[in-house]
Write a protein that holds these residues in place. Structure first.
Motif, mmCIF file in Angstrom:
data_model
loop_
_atom_site.group_PDB
_atom_site.id
_atom_site.type_symbol
_atom_site.label_atom_id
_atom_site.label_comp_id
_atom_site.label_asym_id
_atom_site.label_seq_id
_atom_site.Cartn_x
_atom_site.Cartn_y
_atom_site.Cartn_z
ATOM 1 N N PHE A 44 3.756 0.828 2.629
ATOM 2 C CA PHE A 44 3.535 -0.210 3.632
ATOM 3 C C PHE A 44 3.362 -1.568 2.974
ATOM 4 C CE2 PHE A 44 3.084 2.339 7.405
ATOM 5 C CZ PHE A 44 2.639 3.565 6.948
ATOM 6 N N PHE B 215 -4.698 -3.615 13.267
ATOM 7 C CA PHE B 215 -6.099 -4.047 13.173
ATOM 8 C C PHE B 215 -6.769 -3.970 14.532
ATOM 9 C CE2 PHE B 215 -9.522 -6.382 11.224
ATOM 10 C CZ PHE B 215 -10.025 -7.212 12.212
ATOM 11 N N SER C 261 -13.257 -15.290 4.007
ATOM 12 C CA SER C 261 -14.368 -14.354 4.033
ATOM 13 C C SER C 261 -13.951 -12.906 4.126
ATOM 14 C CB SER C 261 -15.286 -14.683 5.222
ATOM 15 O OG SER C 261 -15.763 -15.985 5.126
ATOM 16 N N SER C 262 -12.829 -12.631 4.765
ATOM 17 C CA SER C 262 -12.578 -11.225 5.065
ATOM 18 C C SER C 262 -11.101 -10.934 5.249
ATOM 19 C CB SER C 262 -13.332 -10.820 6.330
ATOM 20 O OG SER C 262 -12.851 -11.571 7.432
ATOM 21 N N TYR C 263 -10.776 -9.655 5.193
ATOM 22 C CA TYR C 263 -9.412 -9.195 5.387
ATOM 23 C C TYR C 263 -9.100 -8.947 6.859
ATOM 24 C CZ TYR C 263 -9.102 -8.074 0.376
ATOM 25 O OH TYR C 263 -9.070 -8.126 -0.987
ATOM 26 N N LYS C 264 -7.887 -9.300 7.273
ATOM 27 C CA LYS C 264 -7.343 -8.858 8.557
ATOM 28 C C LYS C 264 -5.843 -8.782 8.329
ATOM 29 C CE LYS C 264 -6.560 -10.165 13.360
ATOM 30 N NZ LYS C 264 -6.693 -11.258 14.352
ATOM 31 N N LEU C 265 -5.340 -7.585 8.118
ATOM 32 C CA LEU C 265 -3.965 -7.413 7.677
ATOM 33 C C LEU C 265 -3.024 -7.040 8.811
ATOM 34 C CD1 LEU C 265 -4.484 -5.499 4.310
ATOM 35 C CD2 LEU C 265 -4.377 -7.952 4.733
ATOM 36 N N LEU D 128 -4.083 0.698 -2.426
ATOM 37 C CA LEU D 128 -3.481 -0.570 -2.788
ATOM 38 C C LEU D 128 -2.684 -0.431 -4.072
ATOM 39 C CD1 LEU D 128 -3.275 -3.652 -2.198
ATOM 40 C CD2 LEU D 128 -5.235 -3.921 -3.731
ATOM 41 N N TRP E 247 -17.712 -9.163 1.914
ATOM 42 C CA TRP E 247 -17.557 -10.430 2.616
ATOM 43 C C TRP E 247 -17.564 -11.586 1.632
ATOM 44 C CZ3 TRP E 247 -16.538 -11.262 7.714
ATOM 45 C CH2 TRP E 247 -16.671 -12.572 8.184
ATOM 46 N N GLY E 248 -16.576 -12.478 1.795
ATOM 47 C CA GLY E 248 -16.549 -13.688 0.984
ATOM 48 C C GLY E 248 -15.926 -13.496 -0.390
ATOM 49 N N LEU F 181 -5.458 -14.110 5.983
ATOM 50 C CA LEU F 181 -6.615 -13.817 5.183
ATOM 51 C C LEU F 181 -7.557 -15.007 5.193
ATOM 52 C CD1 LEU F 181 -7.755 -11.684 3.229
ATOM 53 C CD2 LEU F 181 -6.633 -12.894 1.413
ATOM 54 N N MET F 182 -8.653 -14.842 5.864
ATOM 55 C CA MET F 182 -9.664 -15.887 5.822
ATOM 56 C C MET F 182 -10.357 -15.814 4.475
ATOM 57 S SD MET F 182 -11.077 -15.511 9.734
ATOM 58 C CE MET F 182 -12.650 -15.187 9.094
ATOM 59 N N GLY G 75 2.926 1.452 11.261
ATOM 60 C CA GLY G 75 1.951 0.935 10.328
ATOM 61 C C GLY G 75 0.607 0.749 11.017
ATOM 62 N N GLN H 187 -13.420 -5.892 13.200
ATOM 63 C CA GLN H 187 -14.124 -5.949 11.916
ATOM 64 C C GLN H 187 -15.588 -6.282 12.151
ATOM 65 O OE1 GLN H 187 -13.708 -9.564 9.257
ATOM 66 N NE2 GLN H 187 -12.407 -8.085 8.222
ATOM 67 N N PHE I 259 0.512 -5.070 9.167
ATOM 68 C CA PHE I 259 1.321 -4.137 8.401
ATOM 69 C C PHE I 259 2.729 -4.024 8.962
ATOM 70 C CE2 PHE I 259 -1.504 -1.906 5.453
ATOM 71 C CZ PHE I 259 -2.753 -2.272 5.923
ATOM 72 N N GLY I 260 3.675 -3.735 8.071
ATOM 73 C CA GLY I 260 4.990 -3.318 8.509
ATOM 74 C C GLY I 260 4.944 -1.869 8.977
ATOM 75 N N SER I 261 6.074 -1.380 9.444
ATOM 76 C CA SER I 261 6.119 -0.025 9.998
ATOM 77 C C SER I 261 6.320 1.042 8.936
ATOM 78 C CB SER I 261 7.216 0.083 11.059
ATOM 79 O OG SER I 261 8.446 -0.324 10.510
ATOM 80 N N LEU J 173 -4.873 4.781 2.740
ATOM 81 C CA LEU J 173 -4.000 3.822 2.078
ATOM 82 C C LEU J 173 -4.571 3.440 0.716
ATOM 83 C CD1 LEU J 173 -3.364 1.498 5.130
ATOM 84 C CD2 LEU J 173 -1.749 3.113 4.142
ATOM 85 N N LYS K 291 -1.136 -6.818 -5.058
ATOM 86 C CA LYS K 291 -1.347 -7.893 -4.092
ATOM 87 C C LYS K 291 -0.957 -9.220 -4.724
ATOM 88 C CE LYS K 291 -6.243 -8.205 -5.355
ATOM 89 N NZ LYS K 291 -7.646 -7.980 -4.902
ATOM 90 N N TYR L 196 0.838 -1.187 0.000
ATOM 91 C CA TYR L 196 0.000 0.000 0.000
ATOM 92 C C TYR L 196 0.881 1.247 0.000
ATOM 93 C CZ TYR L 196 -4.233 -2.617 1.276
ATOM 94 O OH TYR L 196 -5.319 -3.464 1.286
ATOM 95 N N PHE M 195 -9.522 1.736 1.735
ATOM 96 C CA PHE M 195 -9.353 2.504 2.962
ATOM 97 C C PHE M 195 -9.898 3.920 2.804
ATOM 98 C CE2 PHE M 195 -6.730 0.108 5.954
ATOM 99 C CZ PHE M 195 -6.336 -0.963 5.168
ATOM 100 N N TYR N 4 -8.688 0.261 11.813
ATOM 101 C CA TYR N 4 -7.265 0.162 12.113
ATOM 102 C C TYR N 4 -6.825 1.423 12.859
ATOM 103 C CZ TYR N 4 -6.798 -3.664 8.698
ATOM 104 O OH TYR N 4 -6.901 -4.850 8.021
ATOM 105 N N THR O 20 -12.689 -11.980 -0.910
ATOM 106 C CA THR O 20 -11.352 -11.413 -0.705
ATOM 107 C C THR O 20 -10.419 -11.667 -1.873
ATOM 108 O OG1 THR O 20 -10.876 -13.419 0.538
ATOM 109 C CG2 THR O 20 -11.377 -11.437 1.812
#
Lengths: 115, 115
Positions: free
Chosen positions: A90, B45, A99-103, A46, B96-97, A96-97, B42, B48, A105-107, A44, A49, A36, B106, B35, B99
């Motif tokens: 970043f 999270f 169903s959804s994002y949960k990221l 994108l 959802w679903g 990553l499930m 960075g 959600q 991040f680096g600094s 942010l 990816k 990002y 963002f 976030y 990804t």
């Protein structure tokens, strides 16, 4: 533990020069990887990816990144930098499930571009 | 097509107060993630929401809570503010679903300063 490391806090390049931003990750399974960009006062955006398949990924604004599993790296590259590329970059990794994002991040790496 | 919007843009509070931040997802998106981005770091999270329920949560105390409304918009509430809560709070929306097919977008963030 899952983590992302961006070893360079700042990088300065001249306009027209090539760029490589480093990203290393620690993740137990096949990662989903993201880059990002964040300009001052902005959210942010994108750039690209990687989910699977070809390990060289093309993104927007002329950026590309290469996934190297053996090195746990996902470095971002651009052959010729423009002044407008100055921003914070970043790297992020899923858990990553389906169903959804949960990221995670680096600094971040701040890119400065010399005229 | 409006992207992710957040309000307010900036907010100043004092220690011990409570704050509510708001987010409207991109049109067509049904999942909202929050976030926290401290200065020089960075994003991290927080949690959600999907179908008005908290689906995933990061390592944040119970002082951080949220809500999602039937129109998919969301609020982030922080109680008993601490100086360390000063940060840029980013909202992200996704479908959802989807990804692997869609992208997480963002918003520009809300800058919270706790004095």
């Amino acid at each position: 533990a899952q983590s992302v490391t961006q070893p360079d806090i700042h990088i300065t390049v001249s306009e027209g020069a090539s760029l490589e931003l480093r990203c290393n990750y620690s993740y137990g399974a096949t990662p989903y990887l993201f880059w990002y960009v964040q300009s001052p006062g902005q959210g942010l955006q994108l750039l690209l990816k990687y989910f699977s398949g070809d390990t060289l990924v093309q993104g927007i604004k002329g950026f590309e990144a290469e996934f190297k599993r053996s090195q746990s790296s996902f470095n971002l590259r651009k052959p010729s930098v423009h002044w407008s590329d100055a921003a914070e970059y970043f790297c992020a990794v899923g858990p990553l499930m389906d169903s959804s994002y949960k990221l995670i991040f680096g600094s971040g790496t701040r890119l400065l571009v010399r005229p | 097509d409006a992207g992710v919007t957040q309000s307010p843009t900036h907010l100043i509070k004092t220690r011990g107060q409570q704050v509510t931040l708001r987010c409207s997802p991109k049109s067509g998106h049904d999942t909202v993630s929050w976030y926290q981005q401290a200065l020089g770091q960075g994003p991290q999270f927080i949690f959600q929401y999907y179908e008005e329920e908290e689906r995933q949560r990061g390592n944040f105390p119970d002082r951080f809570s949220g809500h999602q409304f039937p129109n998919y918009s969301s609020e982030l509430n922080v109680n008993a503010l601490l100086l360390g809560d000063s940060a840029l709070y980013l909202c992200a929306s996704s479908l959802w679903g989807q990804t692997s097919l869609d992208t997480q977008y963002f918003g520009p963030g809300t800058r919270l300063t706790v004095l």
